[in-house]
Each structure stands twice: as C-alpha cells, then as structure tokens.
Design an enzyme around this catalytic site. Structure first.
Site, short mmCIF file in Angstrom:
data_model
loop_
_atom_site.label_atom_id
_atom_site.label_comp_id
_atom_site.label_asym_id
_atom_site.label_seq_id
_atom_site.Cartn_x
_atom_site.Cartn_y
_atom_site.Cartn_z
N LYS A 38 -8.37 3.35 5.17
CA LYS A 38 -8.21 2.41 5.37
C LYS A 38 -6.54 1.15 5.27
O LYS A 38 -7.36 -0.09 7.06
CB LYS A 38 -8.55 1.00 4.23
CG LYS A 38 -7.30 1.06 3.25
CD LYS A 38 -8.24 0.91 1.59
CE LYS A 38 -6.68 0.05 0.62
NZ LYS A 38 -5.55 -0.74 0.98
N THR A 39 -5.45 1.38 5.21
CA THR A 39 -4.24 0.69 6.05
C THR A 39 -4.16 1.35 7.96
O THR A 39 -4.17 0.38 8.17
CB THR A 39 -3.47 1.75 5.52
OG1 THR A 39 -3.26 2.02 4.08
CG2 THR A 39 -2.37 1.46 5.96
N ASP A 228 -6.81 -7.06 1.99
CA ASP A 228 -7.00 -5.99 2.03
C ASP A 228 -6.92 -5.43 0.46
O ASP A 228 -6.25 -6.68 -0.78
CB ASP A 228 -5.06 -5.05 2.25
CG ASP A 228 -5.41 -3.68 1.68
OD1 ASP A 228 -6.36 -3.18 1.38
OD2 ASP A 228 -3.62 -3.20 1.98
N GLU A 229 -7.04 -4.61 -0.51
CA GLU A 229 -7.29 -4.11 -1.25
C GLU A 229 -8.22 -5.43 -2.51
O GLU A 229 -8.20 -5.53 -3.16
CB GLU A 229 -6.46 -4.29 -2.04
CG GLU A 229 -5.30 -3.06 -2.42
CD GLU A 229 -5.69 -1.55 -2.31
OE1 GLU A 229 -7.53 -1.62 -3.07
OE2 GLU A 229 -5.05 -0.84 -1.67
N GLN A 259 -12.82 1.89 -6.86
CA GLN A 259 -11.95 1.26 -7.16
C GLN A 259 -11.29 0.25 -7.63
O GLN A 259 -9.97 -0.10 -7.82
CB GLN A 259 -10.49 1.73 -5.78
CG GLN A 259 -11.12 3.45 -5.21
CD GLN A 259 -10.08 3.95 -4.06
OE1 GLN A 259 -8.70 3.81 -4.26
NE2 GLN A 259 -10.57 3.85 -3.73
N ARG A 615 -7.01 11.17 -6.18
CA ARG A 615 -5.79 11.31 -5.60
C ARG A 615 -5.54 12.43 -5.23
O ARG A 615 -4.19 12.66 -5.04
CB ARG A 615 -4.86 10.54 -7.00
CG ARG A 615 -4.59 9.51 -7.54
CD ARG A 615 -5.40 8.23 -6.25
NE ARG A 615 -5.92 7.93 -5.72
CZ ARG A 615 -6.57 7.56 -5.40
NH1 ARG A 615 -5.56 6.84 -4.45
NH2 ARG A 615 -7.96 7.03 -4.61
#
Length: 761
Positions: A38-39, A228-229, A259, A615
């Site tokens: 996504k970044t 973002d987020e 998330q 993770r």
C-alpha cells in the site's frame, strides 16, 4: 506522463496497484490487505497526480499516523519526481493528522479567541491542571481520580464533544461533576492560551465548521486528499477529512478493516466500512496480493479473519512458496513456553539460519515479557523490548522494589525520595527539600531526617503529620519482615500503600497495563521462592538478583537482538520468524473481549491475531500454556479459539502436556473428552476442551482430599467475577484452605477460600 513512464509504472506495479495509481479523480477506496504494497501505491499515486498535471505539490494533502511514515512517504514521492525530472518549488502537505492541525491552527486559531503562539500541553501538564481544579472544587481525589478524568475528557474530544455537546450525546456520558471539571478545564486552558493534543483536532474541526470562508479556502487549496491507515481514524479525524474533501470529492483512503486494532484509543472501524455512504460514487480497488508471507501463513491468517462479520469481501493470496507449516506448541506453563521459544531461537542461531534481528516474539500484554526476558538472559541472548522499558525498569516495578529496599535498608536515600510520595500522599517538594537539607546538615539518612523534621515541626503541621504517617507505615512493615516471605512482603506493601488500589481508581488503559505488571511481579517473586530453599528465598537475595539483572540489562540498540513487543505494536512491521505466545482463552482473546454482550471486542481481538500472524515472512510459531499464574494463583485455561479457526492443513502441532491428576481420573471414568491428550496431531484435538461443568459430579472426585470447612467437592458455587462453577478440589485447612473451581467457560481457577468471596448455590 510520457510513454516510457507508463511502461515504468507497469513494470513497478501489479494490475490492481496500477489501477489505484491511475484512478486520479473521484472518491477512491483502496482496500489494502496485509503485505500488499500500500505504501508503494500511495507514493506512486501522489507522484502520478503531479506528473499528470492534475495537481501541484501544494494542492495535495496526504495524512498518515506517524511522523516516520509521513517522512518516508514524502521522501519517496520526492525521489520519484526527481527521477522524472520534475522539480518541487512548493512545500508538500504530507504529515500526521496532528501536525497538519497544528499547522492549520497557527494560522486560524485566533478565530476562537486564542493567540497564534499557543502552547501544547502534554499529559503531565493536563494532569496538573485537573488536580488543581479538583482541589479548588474540594473534591475527593479517591472519588474523582485526576488520571481518569483526563482520560474521559480525551474520549469526549475524540468524539468531537465539547462540554456543551456532551449532555446531548446519545453515545457518551459524563456525570455532572466530571462535566463541570471539563468546563472549567476548557476555560483555564483558554486563559493560559494552551491546547492539549486532542484539541489540535477538535479546534481544527470547530473552525472549519464555524467559518465557511475558512473551509472554502482550504477546500480550494487541497484538490486531492489522501488518507493512509484509514481504518485507524477516529470520529473527529473522519469529520475533518469529510469537510476538506466535500467540494472536489477527490478523496482517496487506503486501509484494511481487518487490521483495525485501536478502538481503545478512539479508532472507529465504521469509517472504512461505511465510506461509500458518504461518497456513493466511490470506486473500490482491492490489493489482495501479499508479497510478504508464505502461502501457509497467508492461508492460515485468512481463515482466522474470515470468522469476523465486520469486514469487506476480499481474498488475500500470494505467489510465494508454501513454506514451512505453522508450528503450534503446547506447554505445561508459561516458563516451559518461554523455554521453548528460547530453545528454538538458539537452534536458529547455532544452525546459522538466521540472525537475532530476524526474530520477534509477540504477546498480548506487556506483563508477559518478564518470563521471556528471564529465559533470554539465562541463555545470554541479546533482546530489545519495543514500545516500553524492560520489565524491571518499568515505573511501577521500580517503585515497589524501592519500597522493599527501604524496608531492608532505611539509609537508602534514593529509595526514600522515590517512594515517600508514591502513590501521592501530599508530601510536596518544599517539605522534601527541608528533609534533604536536615539530612545533609546532620549527616543522617533522609528516613531519619523525615522523623526529625516532623518532630521539630520544621514544616507546616499537615506535612508533619504526613511524614509521620509514612514513617509509621514503613516501621510497621519492617517489623513484619522476619515472619514473611518476599511475596508476602510484596502483598503487604500493596495493601499498606494502596498502590494497586490507586491504579484501579484511575480506570484507564495505562493503569490496567501497570496492574498487569504488578500481577506479573508477584509471579516472579513466587517463582523465586519456589526455586530456592527457605533459607535462600529472602528478600535481600531477591533484590540482589534484581540489581544484577538491571546492571546487565542495558542493550545496544545497534546490536543483533531478538525483538519483544506487544501485538498492538507489531502492526506495520515484518520479521522472517515470528513467535506469538499466550494463545489462551482469557489472555488472547482477552478476558474483557469474552463478554457476549460486546461481540465487537472479540472481533477486534481476532483482527489483532490476524495482524500478528501476517507479520511473519517465513516461519510462524503459535504457543500456549496449559497452566499460567495469575496474581500468584495457578489457572488452567483452554487454548485460544483462534487456534481452532486454523485448518489442520496449515499446521504442525506438538504438545508437551503432563496430564493433571484430576483430568486423568476424569478420562478413566468418563472416556477421552478432555484436554488431557498428549498429542495434538489429530484434528479432533481442537475440540478437546469441550467438557462442561455438569460432567463434574461428586462421583468424579472420589480420590480427592475430603472436604474441608464449608466447601465440599462437587459443590456448585458462584464467584462475583467469574460466575457459577463446580468445586472439584479442596486443599489445606483453616485460613490456608484453597478451593479449585471449574467455571462455565471451562477455566479452572484456584482461590484462597478466605479471600474468594464464593457463594454456595
């Protein structure tokens, strides 16, 4: 953008990422699964907007949640534009929400009657102001706890509620006195030309809502808004974004509802789930390809999160190899579990497979780090604890250790000055300065000086009384030292000082975490006593060990070390090898989330599990302890439901459980229906805990000790916290009677009968 640059985009991005980057106008919701890049999409999209001439750098507002993420995003965008030969002549608005709002308020806060040079109060500044307000109102600080009030005010502000709006809210309540404190707090803050951290958002929204010309000005400036987020936004952040994007409607939000794990600090998952309600013309792009983890890890995590109802439809997949199966490890207790983790880490290092930096251990609560730290130290394996200090350096632990030090050694001035007013008992700086002065002049300890200062009335009478009360309390505790074990001394300290009680009264997430650490400290004391004979299990010996731990416990942040952290802090990170420990009902998922009236809490715990699992890049280890100490008492709990939600095809299991005697007898009498299996390889293992309290009748306990006192085996009892259960064992007699109870949730808890508050039903 030229043809060559389009080819570069196609080479750098997968089809879904490319679609998101090339969708330039209108509302866009990018659902970005774990590890889906996504970044990269965000940075390429901002660069593409500028390169296509849709916006200048100053016409794009991009907000995220950490300064580090904002800096990285800005740096990557500048690099992409530099490669394309496009110079940047104006400052880009890439920052956190709070940084954007601070910048906004420097220009606009005068509209609310503040000066542009306002100061920002931190937590301690807020607390000092609230304490002063409570004193002015003559309020009892045991009833109106300043930290709890600060927490309530923060919650109100995250919901966009000023003191005037609180009474009309259907979702948030404050009692009249707390509301009055909130009103006075706001007045005092304005008089001091100060704002707190939550005000940065609240006052930005207030100005945008109250002054249409200001709103229009910023709407005209920001043709494009990116967030973002987005799953982590709270209500007031949502309102600000909605206002800024209303005119052009070129809003792009990126996030993953799977998330969303921060509801306890205000995040509202509905913001991402209901985005299309505010922007019906929204285009949705799903980033579903995971570049981080193996097929086994992605598949297992996907099956866990699929049990949630609060989510959008998407299917995470990866082209990576299948990799190793996920290892599930069952151990007898938390010490065996920690030894398993450390043994596996040691194997990795000896085989030269990985470096320590490639390994992370996640847990649900900070208190769980203590046993892991102990085992890592015993093997001389370097480690770092992220997001908090190491266990024996935490404030509450150092406080109680200083109480112990002072009881053993009244001349320990460092310990005296640390705890003489901890928890707060009204002994102020002026009084302590007088004590220090008297001690220095007369070459005596501060402890003795405190008594002399009080007797000679060198400070005001109230301070004299408080110093003498402190001396009386500590002298009383010292007189009891010879007859008590270290763990008993510890409990007496908590009782006399009301240290734990004060934390309970705060009723904040931070206070709860500190209570968990105090609970774990008692477990450490009991473990110390169990591992030594009576003559060696002294308070002095324990403190000596702790001092040696502290001295050797300094690590170099640059060194190769195992990473320890809570699951909440793992978000956004990745490691080749991940251990998640403590997968037991009541620990993970947490006790609070098992309340059937609050299903949202359990779904957030499941999202937390999903975050932790995703993770891991190569190897994932999930472990649980069949038995764990809680406030010194052994509890037996079933394994976490999250383990049951992973299909066997992704797992390899290994149990090392000794059968508790009562379970062996239960199996002999009723057949194999309990958790007492020695292998977890069969699929039926995950249903192994499905015995019920009703199966434990009087006949089930014919080999147990006879009933003592008023409690009998097989008796039904009610506990004020855990509900109704069945007694299956009674040990000891008189004041030392212990009662083991099996509750409806299948947890087995052992109580001291005189403290248990058990009611026979």
């Amino acid at each position: 953008m030229g043809q060559m640059k389009q080819e570069q985009l196609q080479n750098d991005l997968n089809p879904a990422q490319l679609e998101a980057v090339q969708t330039l106008s209108g509302p866009l919701l990018i659902l970005a699964g774990a590890g889906s890049g996504k970044t990269r999409v965000l940075t390429y999209r901002v660069a593409n907007l500028i390169l296509q001439g849709e916006a200048t750098p100053g016409q794009v507002l991009a907000v995220t949640f950490t300064n580090k993420a904002a800096r990285e995003m800005g740096s990557r965008i500048e690099s992409l534009l530099h490669q394309a030969g496009v110079p940047i002549h104006e400052e880009m608005w890439i920052s956190t929400f709070h940084s954007f709002c601070a910048r906004f308020l420097r220009e606009e806060i005068h509209r609310l009657g503040y000066q542009p040079f306002f100061v920002i109060y931190d937590d301690s500044d807020q607390l000092s102001l609230i304490k002063r307000i409570c004193e002015d109102l003559n309020l009892n600080d045991k009833v109106y706890v300043p930290k709890s009030i600060r927490h309530s005010i923060g919650q109100a502000k995250m919901l966009g509620l000023t003191p005037e709006k609180v009474p009309a809210s259907a979702f948030f309540r404050l009692d009249e006195t707390t509301l009055e404190i909130y009103r006075i707090y706001e007045d005092e803050m304005k008089r001091a030309n100060a704002v707190d951290f939550d005000d940065l958002l609240l006052k930005t929204h207030a100005i945008l809502q109250k002054y249409p010309e200001v709103l229009e000005s910023y709407q005209n400036q920001f043709h494009y808004v990116l967030v973002d987020e987005y799953q982590d936004t709270n209500h007031i952040q949502y309102l600000i974004v909605k206002l800024l994007a209303q005119k052009h409607r070129n809003i792009c939000v990126v996030g993953d509802e799977d998330q969303s794990i921060y509801s306890w600090r205000g995040a509202d998952i509905r913001n991402i789930l209901e985005f299309e309600k505010d922007f019906p013309e929204t285009k949705i792009v799903k980033l579903e390809e995971n570049y981080r983890s193996t097929k086994n890890i992605v598949g297992a995590a996907s099956h866990v999160i699929a049990k949630n109802t609060q989510r959008k439809s998407k299917t995470l997949f990866t082209r990576n190899t299948h990799g190793s199966k996920i290892a599930v490890q069952a151990e007898n207790n938390e010490y065996d579990e920690a030894r398993f983790v450390v043994r596996k880490i040691r194997d990795f290092i000896l085989a030269r497979q990985y470096q320590l930096n490639d390994i992370a251990v996640f847990y649900r609560t900070n208190a769980q780090s203590r046993v892991l730290e102990e085992q890592l130290r015993s093997e001389s394996l370097p480690y770092r604890v992220i997001g908090t200090v190491k266990f024996y350096e935490r404030k509450e632990i150092k406080d109680v250790i200083c109480y112990m030090r002072l009881l053993l050694n009244p001349t320990d001035d460092v310990a005296f000055f640390r705890i003489v007013n901890t928890p707060a008992r009204g002994i102020g700086r002026t009084t302590l300065d007088e004590v220090l002065k008297f001690a220095t002049q007369n070459k005596i300890s501060a402890y003795d000086a405190a008594q002399e200062v009080a007797v000679k009335r060198l400070v005001h009478s109230g301070a004299c009384n408080k110093l003498q009360n402190f001396r009386h309390m500590t002298d009383k505790l010292r007189a009891e030292l010879t007859n008590l074990t270290p763990s008993e001394v510890y409990l007496r300290i908590l009782d006399e000082t009301q240290y734990a009680m004060k934390l309970k009264e705060e009723n904040t997430p931070e206070a709860q975490a500190r209570l968990e650490n105090l609970e774990e400290f008692q477990n450490a004391l009991l473990q110390f006593e169990n591992e030594r004979d009576e003559s060696e299990a002294t308070l002095a010996a324990f403190l000596e060990e702790m001092a040696l731990v502290s001295d050797a416990d300094r690590d170099n942040p640059e060194q190769d070390a195992v990473t320890l952290m809570t699951l909440h802090l793992s978000k956004g990170l990745e490691f080749k090898n991940v251990f998640i420990v403590g997968l037991e009902e009541g620990l993970f998922p947490s006790e609070q989330s098992l309340n059937e009236s609050e299903p949202d809490r359990l779904e957030e715990e499941r999202r937390l599990c999903y975050v932790g699992m995703t993770r891991a890049r190569e190897n994932l280890f999930l472990s649980y302890a069949r038995s764990r100490r809680v406030w010194g008492e052994e509890e037996i709990r079933p394994h976490s439901r999250f383990l049951s939600e992973i299909p066997d095809e992704y797992l390899t299991t290994n149990a090392k459980l000794k059968q508790p005697a009562f379970l062996k007898r239960f199996i002999d009498k009723f057949g194999n229906g309990s958790t007492a299996q020695t292998t977890l390889a069969e699929p039926s293992h995950w249903q192994a805990d499905e015995f019920t309290r009703d199966e434990f009748t009087n006949d089930s306990f014919e080999e147990l000790s006879p009933a003592r006192g008023t409690f009998k085996r097989g008796q039904r009892v009610r506990h004020p916290v855990f509900g109704v259960g069945s007694i299956f064992q009674v040990e000891g007699s008189g004041d030392q009677t212990k009662v083991s109870v099996l509750f409806a949730d299948k947890s087995l808890k052992k109580f001291m009968a005189k403290h248990a508050r058990l009611e026979i039903v």
